[in-house]
Design a protein around this motif. Structure first.
Motif, PDB file in Angstrom:
ATOM      1  N   ILE A   1     -59.061   8.229  27.668  1.00 15.60           N
ATOM      2  CA  ILE A   1     -59.935   7.064  27.787  1.00 15.60           C
ATOM      3  C   ILE A   1     -60.546   6.980  29.186  1.00 15.60           C
ATOM      4  CG2 ILE A   1     -59.984   4.549  27.724  1.00 15.60           C
ATOM      5  CD1 ILE A   1     -57.747   4.740  25.582  1.00 15.60           C
ATOM      6  N   ALA A   2     -59.719   7.238  30.203  1.00 12.47           N
ATOM      7  CA  ALA A   2     -60.204   7.147  31.580  1.00 12.47           C
ATOM      8  C   ALA A   2     -61.243   8.224  31.881  1.00 12.47           C
ATOM      9  CB  ALA A   2     -59.039   7.251  32.557  1.00 12.47           C
TER      10      ALA A   2
ATOM     11  N   GLU B   1     -51.867  12.360  27.697  1.00 12.56           N
ATOM     12  CA  GLU B   1     -51.734  10.915  27.655  1.00 12.56           C
ATOM     13  C   GLU B   1     -53.026  10.288  27.123  1.00 12.56           C
ATOM     14  OE1 GLU B   1     -49.189   9.003  28.267  1.00 12.56           O
ATOM     15  OE2 GLU B   1     -47.870  10.678  28.792  1.00 12.56           O
TER      16      GLU B   1
ATOM     17  N   CYS C   1     -54.298  10.681  19.116  1.00 12.62           N
ATOM     18  CA  CYS C   1     -55.203   9.708  19.710  1.00 12.62           C
ATOM     19  C   CYS C   1     -56.628  10.240  19.593  1.00 12.62           C
ATOM     20  CB  CYS C   1     -54.860   9.420  21.174  1.00 12.62           C
ATOM     21  SG  CYS C   1     -54.851  10.878  22.228  1.00 12.62           S
TER      22      CYS C   1
ATOM     23  N   GLU D   1     -54.210   7.475  27.784  1.00 13.65           N
ATOM     24  CA  GLU D   1     -54.912   6.831  28.895  1.00 13.65           C
ATOM     25  C   GLU D   1     -55.778   7.829  29.645  1.00 13.65           C
ATOM     26  OE1 GLU D   1     -51.709   6.651  28.298  1.00 13.65           O
ATOM     27  OE2 GLU D   1     -51.433   4.554  27.688  1.00 13.65           O
TER      28      GLU D   1
END
Length: 351
Positions: A104-105, A99, A133, A101
């Protein structure tokens, strides 16, 4: 390429350089989310390891039998002892769809474990292809009495097809001193790696152009909507502006140079700006935001005009917390503020 040198001997795991180039907690995190996590061999990764390097950078030999990194290159600069900058490249194949996200997290996890300062995380502009990504994070760390700037760039193409997922990680480390002198060369290394990844996954020039256009449109919409600040960021700004009604009231900045007609006009505008910051949707112009950031910077940092060394005595923020908040606000407002509006009498100097 100039002659190779042994990475293992000069920059082993016990040195600052070796430890930074060998560790990435983000990869460990992603590996738990997919199946078949396997480092690419040198034979499989020629498309990555053959990417060009700037003049003056040379390849360092990696120890035999080591799967990562695939390639390490380094450079020196005159007047700086030892290595000034190094880049390490690694690549992996897997099965699964990480994912975005998650990336990024977790992108800054490694830097936080290094107790890095000035950490910045930025999603990269990538083609809108399935599973694609990228994220980039950087910061400053101190190891063995050496200050280093470190950047991790991670590119991912997830796939549900067996072993068709691919991840590339580029780690760049530079001495804090020579970093600015190496800026263009580091940029060239990063662009070469990104281009190689996009070519490897089959992204076309049209795919890239569409992603850039979408990103530009998104930035335009965000600029029109105004910045989004957290409650803590607004609290810091309010504290910083309150200085001009308090401890710094007797020595404000050159008011007329900022476009105010006098002290009363300045004080009234400070009241208005603070009131707007307290609203859910502040009604603030580009000039307003520019003044807010400038006056907050001055009130915290300047001991001649603002609160300076007494800021943490008259606000709920320590100097360390204030710096962190101010840096985050500067990043949040980067597409909103316009320095050319701050000093109307010298506006032509910015054009």
């Amino acid at each position: 390429m100039s002659e190779t040198e042994p990475f293992g001997n000069l920059h082993g795991g016990e040195s600052s350089w070796g430890r930074v180039l060998a560790e990435s907690s983000l990869l460990d995190l992603i590996a738990t989310q997919v199946r078949g996590w396997t480092p690419l061999s040198a034979a499989e990764a020629g498309w990555l390891t053959d990417t060009p390097v700037p003049d003056g950078w040379r390849t360092l030999a990696v120890a035999e039998g080591v799967a990562t990194p695939l390639r390490v290159v380094g450079t020196t600069v005159e007047g700086h002892p030892g290595w000034a900058g190094l880049q390490a490249l690694s690549a992996f194949r897997f099965t699964g769809m990480p994912e975005p996200e998650l990336l990024i997290a977790g992108a800054d996890k490694g830097l936080r474990e290094w107790n890095a300062e000035g950490i910045r995380v930025d999603p990269m502009v990538m083609p809108k292809l399935s599973g694609v990504c990228g994220v980039r994070t950087d910061g400053f760390i101190a190891l063995n009495n050496q200050a280093l700037w470190v950047r991790y760039s991670t590119y991912v193409r997830g796939s549900s097809e067996p072993d068709q997922g691919v991840l590339v990680e580029q780690i760049v480390a530079a001495g804090a001193g020579p970093r600015m002198r190496l800026g263009a060369e580091i940029g060239a290394l990063s662009e070469a790696v990104k281009s190689a990844f996009l070519a490897h996954i089959g992204a076309t020039e049209d795919d890239v152009a569409a992603a850039v256009a979408d990103h530009a449109e998104q930035m335009r919409r965000e600029a029109e909507a105004g910045p989004v600040l957290s409650g803590e960021q607004r609290r810091f700004l309010d504290s910083a502006l309150s200085v001009w009604d308090g401890i710094a009231a007797g020595h404000p900045p050159p008011i007329e140079a900022l476009g105010y007609t006098g002290r009363a006009d300045f004080e009234a505008d400070i009241t208005r700006l603070r009131h707007q910051l307290g609203r859910d949707k502040p009604d603030l112009s580009t000039l307003d935001w520019s003044r807010i950031q400038f006056l907050a910077e001055l009130s915290w940092a300047s001991d001649m005009f603002g609160a300076g060394v007494e800021f943490e005595l008259v606000s709920p923020f320590s100097d360390t917390d204030a710096l962190a908040q101010l840096r985050s606000i500067q990043r949040a407002l980067i597409r909103t503020v316009d320095r050319a509006l701050l000093f109307p009498l010298g506006r032509n100097d910015y054009q």
